[in-house]
Design a protein around this motif. Structure first.
Motif, PDB file in Angstrom:
ATOM      1  N   TYR A   1       0.831  -1.207   0.000  1.00 31.19           N
ATOM      2  CA  TYR A   1       0.000   0.000   0.000  1.00 31.19           C
ATOM      3  C   TYR A   1       0.865   1.257   0.000  1.00 31.19           C
ATOM      4  CZ  TYR A   1      -3.335   3.458   1.841  1.00 31.19           C
ATOM      5  OH  TYR A   1      -4.103   4.568   2.042  1.00 31.19           O
ATOM      6  N   SER A   2       1.971   1.214   0.734  1.00 33.82           N
ATOM      7  CA  SER A   2       2.846   2.385   0.841  1.00 33.82           C
ATOM      8  C   SER A   2       3.404   2.806  -0.519  1.00 33.82           C
ATOM      9  CB  SER A   2       3.994   2.102   1.804  1.00 33.82           C
ATOM     10  OG  SER A   2       4.750   0.979   1.359  1.00 33.82           O
ATOM     11  N   TYR A   3       3.565   1.846  -1.426  1.00 34.49           N
ATOM     12  CA  TYR A   3       4.099   2.160  -2.753  1.00 34.49           C
ATOM     13  C   TYR A   3       3.218   3.188  -3.458  1.00 34.49           C
ATOM     14  CZ  TYR A   3       5.039   1.576  -7.756  1.00 34.49           C
ATOM     15  OH  TYR A   3       5.308   1.806  -9.079  1.00 34.49           O
ATOM     16  N   TYR A   4       1.905   3.020  -3.360  1.00 38.59           N
ATOM     17  CA  TYR A   4       0.974   3.888  -4.072  1.00 38.59           C
ATOM     18  C   TYR A   4       0.955   5.290  -3.467  1.00 38.59           C
ATOM     19  CZ  TYR A   4      -0.450  -0.563  -6.031  1.00 38.59           C
ATOM     20  OH  TYR A   4      -0.440  -1.780  -6.671  1.00 38.59           O
ATOM     21  N   LEU A   5       1.054   5.365  -2.156  1.00 33.14           N
ATOM     22  CA  LEU A   5       1.141   6.672  -1.514  1.00 33.14           C
ATOM     23  C   LEU A   5       2.424   7.385  -1.922  1.00 33.14           C
ATOM     24  CD1 LEU A   5      -0.021   5.705   2.097  1.00 33.14           C
ATOM     25  CD2 LEU A   5      -1.368   6.928   0.380  1.00 33.14           C
ATOM     26  N   GLU A   6       3.513   6.632  -1.967  1.00 33.03           N
ATOM     27  CA  GLU A   6       4.795   7.229  -2.356  1.00 33.03           C
ATOM     28  C   GLU A   6       4.787   7.680  -3.814  1.00 33.03           C
ATOM     29  OE1 GLU A   6       7.603   4.210  -1.412  1.00 33.03           O
ATOM     30  OE2 GLU A   6       7.230   4.345   0.751  1.00 33.03           O
ATOM     31  N   ALA A   7       4.098   6.920  -4.671  1.00 33.46           N
ATOM     32  CA  ALA A   7       4.008   7.299  -6.082  1.00 33.46           C
ATOM     33  C   ALA A   7       3.291   8.642  -6.228  1.00 33.46           C
ATOM     34  CB  ALA A   7       3.274   6.220  -6.874  1.00 33.46           C
TER      35      ALA A   7
ATOM     36  N   GLY B   1      -2.031  13.251  -2.697  1.00 36.13           N
ATOM     37  CA  GLY B   1      -2.041  13.950  -3.979  1.00 36.13           C
ATOM     38  C   GLY B   1      -3.087  13.513  -4.978  1.00 36.13           C
ATOM     39  N   LEU B   2      -3.892  12.506  -4.653  1.00 35.26           N
ATOM     40  CA  LEU B   2      -4.926  12.061  -5.580  1.00 35.26           C
ATOM     41  C   LEU B   2      -5.973  13.150  -5.796  1.00 35.26           C
ATOM     42  CD1 LEU B   2      -6.108   9.640  -7.222  1.00 35.26           C
ATOM     43  CD2 LEU B   2      -7.427   9.046  -5.175  1.00 35.26           C
ATOM     44  N   GLY B   3      -6.309  13.400  -7.083  1.00 34.20           N
ATOM     45  CA  GLY B   3      -7.261  14.459  -7.382  1.00 34.20           C
ATOM     46  C   GLY B   3      -8.622  13.982  -7.837  1.00 34.20           C
TER      47      GLY B   3
ATOM     48  N   VAL C   1       0.238  19.673 -11.051  1.00 32.75           N
ATOM     49  CA  VAL C   1      -0.447  18.749 -11.947  1.00 32.75           C
ATOM     50  C   VAL C   1      -1.586  18.041 -11.204  1.00 32.75           C
ATOM     51  CG1 VAL C   1       0.844  16.595 -11.518  1.00 32.75           C
ATOM     52  CG2 VAL C   1       0.054  17.116 -13.825  1.00 32.75           C
ATOM     53  N   HIS C   2      -2.666  17.770 -11.932  1.00 34.12           N
ATOM     54  CA  HIS C   2      -3.787  17.020 -11.364  1.00 34.12           C
ATOM     55  C   HIS C   2      -3.542  15.534 -11.594  1.00 34.12           C
ATOM     56  CE1 HIS C   2      -8.144  16.500 -10.279  1.00 34.12           C
ATOM     57  NE2 HIS C   2      -7.942  15.366 -10.930  1.00 34.12           N
ATOM     58  N   ILE C   3      -3.663  14.741 -10.545  1.00 37.65           N
ATOM     59  CA  ILE C   3      -3.477  13.292 -10.677  1.00 37.65           C
ATOM     60  C   ILE C   3      -4.842  12.614 -10.686  1.00 37.65           C
ATOM     61  CG2 ILE C   3      -2.423  11.203  -9.769  1.00 37.65           C
ATOM     62  CD1 ILE C   3      -0.403  12.970  -8.297  1.00 37.65           C
ATOM     63  N   GLN C   4      -5.167  12.021 -11.833  1.00 37.55           N
ATOM     64  CA  GLN C   4      -6.355  11.171 -11.906  1.00 37.55           C
ATOM     65  C   GLN C   4      -5.851   9.729 -11.952  1.00 37.55           C
ATOM     66  OE1 GLN C   4      -9.460  10.518 -15.362  1.00 37.55           O
ATOM     67  NE2 GLN C   4     -10.218  12.131 -13.997  1.00 37.55           N
ATOM     68  N   ALA C   5      -6.139   8.982 -10.902  1.00 33.85           N
ATOM     69  CA  ALA C   5      -5.485   7.680 -10.773  1.00 33.85           C
ATOM     70  C   ALA C   5      -6.361   6.667 -10.051  1.00 33.85           C
ATOM     71  CB  ALA C   5      -4.156   7.828 -10.029  1.00 33.85           C
TER      72      ALA C   5
ATOM     73  N   ARG D   1       2.925  10.992  -3.895  1.00 34.70           N
ATOM     74  CA  ARG D   1       3.745  12.052  -3.294  1.00 34.70           C
ATOM     75  C   ARG D   1       4.920  12.416  -4.202  1.00 34.70           C
ATOM     76  NH1 ARG D   1       3.370   8.703   1.956  1.00 34.70           N
ATOM     77  NH2 ARG D   1       1.510   9.549   2.978  1.00 34.70           N
ATOM     78  N   GLY D   2       5.498  11.392  -4.852  1.00 34.16           N
ATOM     79  CA  GLY D   2       6.624  11.643  -5.745  1.00 34.16           C
ATOM     80  C   GLY D   2       6.240  12.495  -6.935  1.00 34.16           C
ATOM     81  N   ILE D   3       5.071  12.219  -7.515  1.00 32.67           N
ATOM     82  CA  ILE D   3       4.587  13.028  -8.636  1.00 32.67           C
ATOM     83  C   ILE D   3       4.374  14.470  -8.192  1.00 32.67           C
ATOM     84  CG2 ILE D   3       2.631  13.400 -10.198  1.00 32.67           C
ATOM     85  CD1 ILE D   3       2.311  10.317 -10.241  1.00 32.67           C
ATOM     86  N   LYS D   4       3.742  14.639  -7.045  1.00 28.43           N
ATOM     87  CA  LYS D   4       3.453  15.985  -6.554  1.00 28.43           C
ATOM     88  C   LYS D   4       4.720  16.756  -6.202  1.00 28.43           C
ATOM     89  CE  LYS D   4      -0.970  16.828  -6.637  1.00 28.43           C
ATOM     90  NZ  LYS D   4      -1.496  18.017  -7.359  1.00 28.43           N
ATOM     91  N   GLU D   5       5.736  16.032  -5.774  1.00 29.24           N
ATOM     92  CA  GLU D   5       6.995  16.697  -5.448  1.00 29.24           C
ATOM     93  C   GLU D   5       7.638  17.285  -6.703  1.00 29.24           C
ATOM     94  OE1 GLU D   5      11.355  15.583  -3.498  1.00 29.24           O
ATOM     95  OE2 GLU D   5       9.621  14.267  -3.143  1.00 29.24           O
ATOM     96  N   VAL D   6       7.538  16.532  -7.809  1.00 32.37           N
ATOM     97  CA  VAL D   6       8.136  16.989  -9.064  1.00 32.37           C
ATOM     98  C   VAL D   6       7.240  18.004  -9.767  1.00 32.37           C
ATOM     99  CG1 VAL D   6       8.939  16.248 -11.350  1.00 32.37           C
ATOM    100  CG2 VAL D   6       9.408  14.835  -9.345  1.00 32.37           C
ATOM    101  N   ARG D   7       5.938  17.740  -9.773  1.00 33.90           N
ATOM    102  CA  ARG D   7       4.982  18.617 -10.459  1.00 33.90           C
ATOM    103  C   ARG D   7       3.817  18.942  -9.518  1.00 33.90           C
ATOM    104  NH1 ARG D   7       5.522  18.970 -16.163  1.00 33.90           N
ATOM    105  NH2 ARG D   7       3.820  20.449 -15.951  1.00 33.90           N
TER     106      ARG D   7
END
Length: 257
Positions: free
Chosen positions: A16-22, A65-67, A33-37, A24-30
């Motif tokens: 589960y932690s992998y998805y949270l980190e993914a 970061g999920l939008g 950006v809106h994340i639809q996931a 957070r990682g996207i939001k750190e870089v961008r």
């Protein structure tokens, strides 16, 4: 780039932690950006992994970061169809329950139906009716996306692809039945840019965007381009007699052309 759209299967090993980190990682870089996931199927899986309710899981994903949620995984809600095509996947009632839970937690979602395989017309209509009733209750669906089945490289490869008439009928009927859905999408990746252009006169008001990489349809024999430039999309829309509008994920207008 205004949106990152991210979906996958039910991975047997990822925590589960992998998805949270993914996220957070996207939001750190961008950060903008809106994340639809994560489809509703994935959300239920993540809730099971986390040992929490779907609602609590969604709140953690939002904080990371999920939008919004995409519409995949709905297939056809009919138990008969799911028993034949995807017996291990979250059932139709479960899919709707997750979507409505997301709505109640302030997340907008999309909805789909995969048509053109072994489903009957009645089963299509039952699917649309279930979506319409769910929307009446929670009101969080943004757009409905009918997805044309691509049989190549699947266990149902003996079936033919949908015809243009069938694609247009599915869009037109959806627009009539789903009068409480703000938008109907003619997904050019699935049905091709030319038919998506025609579909703008058959009830669709969205062709989707430029898209940079699309894998699912390509693996099933789809021959549409991987991406369309914005100038091409603008020309297609104008030639169809419509006004091109760049929108964000939540259908807020960014620019008119």
């Amino acid at each position: 780039m205004t949106e990152i759209h991210m979906v996958g299967g039910i991975h047997p090993d990822l925590q589960y932690s992998y998805y949270l980190e993914a996220l957070r990682g996207i939001k750190e870089v961008r950060p903008d950006v809106h994340i639809q996931a994560f489809t509703c199927v994935e959300i239920q899986h993540l809730a099971d992994l986390s040992g929490q309710s779907v609602g609590d899981t969604l709140e953690e994903l939002k904080e990371a970061g999920l939008g919004s949620l995409p519409g995949g995984g709905a297939e056809v809600f009919s138990p008969r169809i799911r028993e034949i095509t995807c017996p291990d996947k979250l059932d139709g009632e479960g899919w709707l329950r997750v979507a409505q839970t997301a709505h109640r937690h302030g997340l907008k979602t999309n909805a789909t139906m995969l048509y053109g395989h072994i489903e009957t017309v009645d089963e299509r209509l039952e699917h649309l009716d279930a979506l319409r009733r769910a929307q009446d209750e929670t009101g969080g669906f943004l757009t409905y996306i009918p997805l044309a089945f691509h049989p190549k490289n699947t266990a149902m490869s003996e079936y033919s692809q949908t015809t243009g008439i069938e694609d247009l009928k599915n869009i037109a009927v959806a627009r009539l039945m789903l009068d409480n859905f703000p938008h109907i999408k003619a997904y050019w990746v699935m049905i091709g840019p030319k038919l998506a252009q025609v579909a703008l006169s058959f009830g669709a008001d969205d062709m989707d965007g430029t898209v940079k990489e699309e894998i699912i349809t390509r693996m099933a024999g789809g021959e549409s381009e991987q991406a369309l430039g914005h100038k091409t999309l603008i020309r297609l829309i104008k030639e169809a007699g419509r006004e091109p509008v760049e929108r964000d994920t939540l259908y807020e207008v960014l620019e008119r052309f």
